[in-house]
Enzyme design. Structure first.
Site, mmCIF file in Angstrom:
data_model
loop_
_atom_site.group_PDB
_atom_site.id
_atom_site.type_symbol
_atom_site.label_atom_id
_atom_site.label_comp_id
_atom_site.label_asym_id
_atom_site.label_seq_id
_atom_site.Cartn_x
_atom_site.Cartn_y
_atom_site.Cartn_z
ATOM 1 N N HIS A 129 0.869 -1.190 0.000
ATOM 2 C CA HIS A 129 0.000 0.000 0.000
ATOM 3 C C HIS A 129 0.909 1.244 0.000
ATOM 4 O O HIS A 129 0.943 2.002 0.977
ATOM 5 C CB HIS A 129 -0.923 -0.032 1.227
ATOM 6 C CG HIS A 129 -2.075 0.917 1.147
ATOM 7 N ND1 HIS A 129 -2.374 1.657 0.018
ATOM 8 C CD2 HIS A 129 -3.026 1.249 2.068
ATOM 9 C CE1 HIS A 129 -3.445 2.392 0.258
ATOM 10 N NE2 HIS A 129 -3.855 2.171 1.485
ATOM 11 N N GLN A 132 -0.189 5.014 0.827
ATOM 12 C CA GLN A 132 -0.453 5.274 2.246
ATOM 13 C C GLN A 132 0.831 5.719 2.957
ATOM 14 O O GLN A 132 0.818 6.612 3.799
ATOM 15 C CB GLN A 132 -1.007 4.004 2.905
ATOM 16 C CG GLN A 132 -1.288 4.161 4.390
ATOM 17 C CD GLN A 132 -2.472 5.058 4.681
ATOM 18 O OE1 GLN A 132 -3.536 4.878 4.115
ATOM 19 N NE2 GLN A 132 -2.301 6.034 5.569
ATOM 20 N N CYS A 263 -3.522 3.623 9.294
ATOM 21 C CA CYS A 263 -3.958 3.961 7.938
ATOM 22 C C CYS A 263 -5.470 4.107 7.844
ATOM 23 O O CYS A 263 -5.972 4.796 6.954
ATOM 24 C CB CYS A 263 -3.446 2.933 6.940
ATOM 25 S SG CYS A 263 -4.113 1.269 7.191
ATOM 26 N N ARG A 291 -3.344 11.939 2.791
ATOM 27 C CA ARG A 291 -3.516 11.111 1.589
ATOM 28 C C ARG A 291 -3.771 12.011 0.376
ATOM 29 O O ARG A 291 -3.231 11.800 -0.699
ATOM 30 C CB ARG A 291 -4.696 10.140 1.772
ATOM 31 C CG ARG A 291 -4.490 9.058 2.822
ATOM 32 C CD ARG A 291 -3.447 8.056 2.395
ATOM 33 N NE ARG A 291 -3.757 7.450 1.119
ATOM 34 C CZ ARG A 291 -4.582 6.417 0.930
ATOM 35 N NH1 ARG A 291 -5.166 5.845 1.965
ATOM 36 N NH2 ARG A 291 -4.810 5.921 -0.272
#
Ligand code: CP
Ligand code: NVA
Length: 306
Positions: A129, A132, A263, A291
């Site tokens: 990810h 993130q 997250c 983000r």
């Protein structure tokens, strides 16, 4: 042209460039002076899994940069009926200027990228990810935790763990990972990141006792015990992760001024307690907001590489 499939493909310099651009764009937005860096450009967003933050941040981010985003889910696109990634990639490349994908295997993301003729961004796979981590590191910078930090990750050896490992390995900081037996990080990622760590000066260590990992840490972070696609393992996992909740007692082991990152989405009473999540060390909503800024930095950076 570059894709953004994993932090493994990026140098420290490039990662810091993207983050710097994210900060610049954030500052402009806050002053009401947003520049249309991606005027009239289009981003195709393919989601084979659920999302709140990733969809919101990419779609709103693209709009704020002067472009437009198109949402596709596997349920209502031909992907769900078996159209191959390689065909979808070539069709979408003829129309959109950039693509973001959230899917299951890293291999299908790579297959898509191989056939795409526009930049492809990993919006989460089972393995990684990386977007993130751009936001997480940005948040660390904002809270003064980017100078030789000790980061403790408590929980499942999953896509977040692997992305933390690459971030630490590339930037050269200390990362301690505590997972229950049987839920450790992927062996290949361990091998590759430890090799990289030797070059960068990073220190990545592994524990089965969360207390050892969290002791005197500057940043404490965790993630859900049950990632998307693992719903059937829920009962077993809840048993196996006993003792891995980040609660006030665990946060006390870290430095007094340590920050808590997650997250999100968070599951209160499982990987994190309500008091830690809502407590003063928790910076999870700054992290979530970042983000937007970090990914705008990423999209502008990728556009400049063509
Ligand atoms: N953290 C994260 O990626 O959130 P979403 O699943 O809501 O996109
Ligand atoms: N590890 C989690 C992260 C969600 C953002 C999952 O893959 O579901």
């Amino acid at each position: 042209m570059r894709h953004f499939l994993t932090l493994k493909d990026y140098s420290k310099k490039e990662i810091l460039q993207i983050i710097k651009l994210g900060f610049k764009i954030k500052k402009r937005l806050k002053k009401g002076k947003q520049k249309p860096y991606l005027k009239k450009q289009t981003l195709a967003m393919i989601f084979e899994k659920s999302s709140t933050r990733t969809r919101m941040s990419f779609e709103i981010g693209m709009y704020q940069l002067g472009g437009h985003a198109v949402f596709l889910s596997s349920n209502d696109s031909q992907l769900g009926r078996g159209e191959p990634m390689k065909d979808t990639a070539r069709v979408i490349s003829r129309m959109a200027d950039m693509v973001m994908i959230r899917t299951f295997s890293q291999e299908s993301l790579e297959e898509f990228a191989k056939y795409a003729t526009v930049p492809v961004i990993n919006g989460l796979t089972d393995l990684y990810h990386p977007v993130q981590l751009l936001a997480d590191y940005m948040t660390m910078v904002e809270y003064g935790k980017s100078k030789n930090p000790v980061v403790a990750y408590v929980g499942d050896g999953n896509n977040m763990t692997h992305s933390w490992m690459w971030m630490a390995a590339k930037l050269g900081f200390e990362l301690r990972i505590a997972s229950p037996k049987g839920y450790e990080a992927d062996g290949v990622v361990i091998h590759e990141t430890l090799t990289e760590a030797k070059k960068s000066g990073a220190k990545i260590t592994f524990f089965h006792d969360p207390a050892e990992a969290v002791k005197d840490a500057d940043v404490v972070t965790t993630d859900t015990w049950i990632s998307m696609g693992q719903e059937e393992e829920k009962e077993q996992r809840i048993k196996d992760f006993e003792g891995f909740i980040v609660d006030e007692a665990m946060m006390k082991l870290a430095k007094d001024d340590a920050i808590f990152l997650h997250c999100l989405p968070a599951y209160r009473g499982y990987e994190v307690s309500e008091n830690v999540l809502e407590g003063k060390q928790s910076v999870i909503f700054d992290e979530a907001e970042n983000r937007l800024h970090a990914q705008k930095g990423l999209m502008v950076w990728l556009d400049r590489q063509r």
